[in-house]
Design an enzyme around this catalytic site. Structure first.
Site, PDB file in Angstrom:
ATOM      1  N   CYS A 197      -0.892   4.533   2.339  1.00 24.66           N
ATOM      2  CA  CYS A 197      -0.848   4.422   3.792  1.00 24.66           C
ATOM      3  C   CYS A 197      -0.393   3.019   4.101  1.00 24.66           C
ATOM      4  O   CYS A 197       0.728   2.682   3.837  1.00 24.66           O
ATOM      5  CB  CYS A 197      -2.182   4.790   4.426  1.00 24.66           C
ATOM      6  SG  CYS A 197      -3.629   4.179   3.575  1.00 24.66           S
ATOM      7  N   SER A 198      -1.245   2.210   4.645  1.00 21.77           N
ATOM      8  CA  SER A 198      -0.852   0.821   4.846  1.00 21.77           C
ATOM      9  C   SER A 198      -2.090  -0.052   4.882  1.00 21.77           C
ATOM     10  O   SER A 198      -2.276  -0.873   5.773  1.00 21.77           O
ATOM     11  CB  SER A 198      -0.039   0.639   6.113  1.00 21.77           C
ATOM     12  OG  SER A 198       1.210   1.267   5.975  1.00 21.77           O
ATOM     13  N   CYS A 199      -2.955   0.117   3.884  1.00 25.00           N
ATOM     14  CA  CYS A 199      -4.146  -0.725   3.801  1.00 25.00           C
ATOM     15  C   CYS A 199      -3.705  -2.184   3.735  1.00 25.00           C
ATOM     16  O   CYS A 199      -2.733  -2.525   3.069  1.00 25.00           O
ATOM     17  CB  CYS A 199      -4.971  -0.380   2.569  1.00 25.00           C
ATOM     18  SG  CYS A 199      -5.637   1.285   2.628  1.00 25.00           S
TER      19      CYS A 199
ATOM     20  N   CYS B 232       0.886  -1.165   0.000  1.00 24.96           N
ATOM     21  CA  CYS B 232       0.000   0.000   0.000  1.00 24.96           C
ATOM     22  C   CYS B 232       0.916   1.204   0.000  1.00 24.96           C
ATOM     23  O   CYS B 232       1.552   1.511   1.005  1.00 24.96           O
ATOM     24  CB  CYS B 232      -0.927   0.028   1.211  1.00 24.96           C
ATOM     25  SG  CYS B 232      -1.954   1.513   1.220  1.00 24.96           S
TER      26      CYS B 232
END
Lengths: 125, 211
Positions: free
Chosen positions: B114-116, B111
Site C-alpha cells: 500500500c503506502s505505509c 511500501c
C-alpha cells in the site's frame, strides 16, 4: 512481480517538491475519516492496511495504474465501513444521491444543506 | 428557502460535485450521524497532518543523531523509543526502524503493498511514494530509480531496499554532508530533506559562510 519485468513499459514516477500532501480537499477528508475511525476502535490499523492493500492490489491485477492513491483509499474505506456494519453500501449510495440532488438544488453561494436533496416524503419526517 | 425546485437556470445553482466528492460527503455525513466521527475532530486531524506533522520532525531526529553519538546509538538500537524522546509517536502502533547509510551501504524505503510511511517523523507520503511506478520499480530497479532522483551511486555501494508494512516503518539516517563540522543541530536539521530520509535523496550541502 515475477519473471523479467519490462522496465521501459513502466510509467515514470511522478515527482514533486516538498509540497502539499493532499491534492484536493476530499483526499484530506477521506484520510481523516479512516484515521478517526481507527482511533475510535472501529477497526485495527492492520485491518485498514489489509483493506487498502487489497484495493491497490486488485487495481494492479487489472493493469490499472491511473487511479489515484486516495481513490483507492476511499474505495477501501467504503468496503471496510460496510464490512464492519457501520454504514451499508446501500445507505452510502442513497446518501450520495441525496447530496447530489441537494447540491443541484442549492442556489449559488448558499450553503449546501442535505435536506434539499432528500425525497419529499423524507423531508422533515 | 424551498423555492429552488423547478428552475431552469443552471447558472444560478451550485455546480454539481464530482462523484468522488459525493461519496466522501456521504461517508462523512452518515458516520457523523452515527456519532462515530465529528467534523471538528476531522478538521483537527487534517490540520495536524497538513501543517504541523511533516518531514521537519524527522530532520530533527537525524540532526540529533549527527551531533550526539549516544543518541545515534539509541536511535539505531531502538528507534521508536529514541524518536519518542522528541514526543513524536505513532498513532497506528507501528514500530520504527532506523537504517544507517554508510559509504558502503545505501538504504531506500518503499511500501510495495500500500503506502505505509512513518507519519510521526515524515508527515504524509508524497505523491510519488504512493504511485504504482515507484512501488514496483523501487524493488525491480532501485539504482535506476535513484538515478532518476539524482542520486548516483558508485558500483561498489550496496543498495538495500526496505519494504514497509503495517507493523514496521523505516526512516533512513543519511550520511552527514561534508563541510558541516561547525554547524549547530538546528542548522544541520535544515539540511535534512524528506527525500534523504526515504533514501532517494541526499541532504543539502551547507551554504558557504564567510569566515
Amino acid at each position: 512481480m515475477s519473471g523479467r519485468p519490462d522496465l521501459d513499459a513502466l510509467p515514470a514516477i511522478p515527482r514533486d517538491a516538498e509540497g502539499p500532501v493532499f491534492a484536493e480537499p476530499w483526499e484530506a477528508q477521506a484520510f481523516a475519516l479512516a484515521v478517526r475511525l481507527h482511533e475510535r476502535g472501529c477497526f485495527t490499523w492492520r485491518e485498514w492496511t489489509d483493506a487498502l492493500a487489497a484495493e491497490i492490489g486488485a487495481a494492479r491485477q487489472r493493469g490499472d495504474t491511473t487511479t489515484g492513491y486516495y481513490a483507492h483509499w476511499l474505495a477501501a474505506l467504503e468496503k471496510l465501513v460496510a464490512a464492519k456494519g457501520l454504514a451499508s453500501a446501500e445507505d452510502l449510495r442513497r446518501r450520495r444521491d441525496e447530496w447530489d440532488r441537494a447540491v443541484r438544488a442549492t442556489p449559488h453561494g448558499r450553503p449546501i444543506e442535505l435536506a434539499r436533496g432528500q425525497e419529499p416524503g423524507a423531508r422533515g419526517a | 428557502m424551498s423555492g429552488g425546485h423547478g428552475h431552469d437556470h443552471d447558472d444560478e445553482y451550485t455546480a454539481p460535485l464530482g462523484e468522488t466528492q459525493l461519496r466522501v460527503k456521504a461517508l462523512e455525513s452518515l458516520l457523523t450521524e452515527k456519532g462515530l466521527v465529528d467534523p471538528q475532530a476531522l478538521a483537527a486531524l487534517i490540520d495536524l497532518y497538513e501543517t504541523r506533522v511533516g518531514p521537519r520532525n524527522g530532520a530533527r531526529v537525524v540532526a540529533r543523531a549527527w551531533v550526539d553519538p549516544a543518541y545515534r546509538k539509541r536511535l539505531l538500537d531502538n528507534a521508536s523509543a529514541a524518536i519518542a524522546e522528541f514526543g513524536f509517536t505513532g498513532r497506528q502502533g507501528e514500530d520504527m526502524v532506523v537504517l544507517e547509510n554508510t559509504p558502503r551501504v545505501h538504504n531506500m524505503v518503499v511500501c510495495t503493498l500500500c503506502s505505509c510511511y512513518p507519519w510521526p517523523v515524515l508527515g504524509l507520503p508524497p505523491v510519488w511514494y504512493k504511485s504504482p511506478p515507484y512501488r514496483s520499480r523501487a524493488v525491480l530497479d532501485p539504482r535506476g530509480v535513484l538515478k532518476e532522483f539524482g542520486v548516483a551511486l558508485a558500483d561498489d555501494v550496496e543498495v538495500r531496499v526496505w519494504d514497509s508494512t503495517a507493523e514496521v516503518r523505516y526512516l533512513v539516517l543519511p550520511e552527514r554532508p561534508p563541510g558541516t563540522e561547525g554547524l549547530h543541530e538546528d542548522e544541520l536539521a535544515a539540511l535534512v530533506t524528506r527525500d534523504s530520509m526515504i533514501g532517494v535523496g541526499r541532504p543539502k550541502a551547507p551554504e558557504r559562510r564567510p569566515r
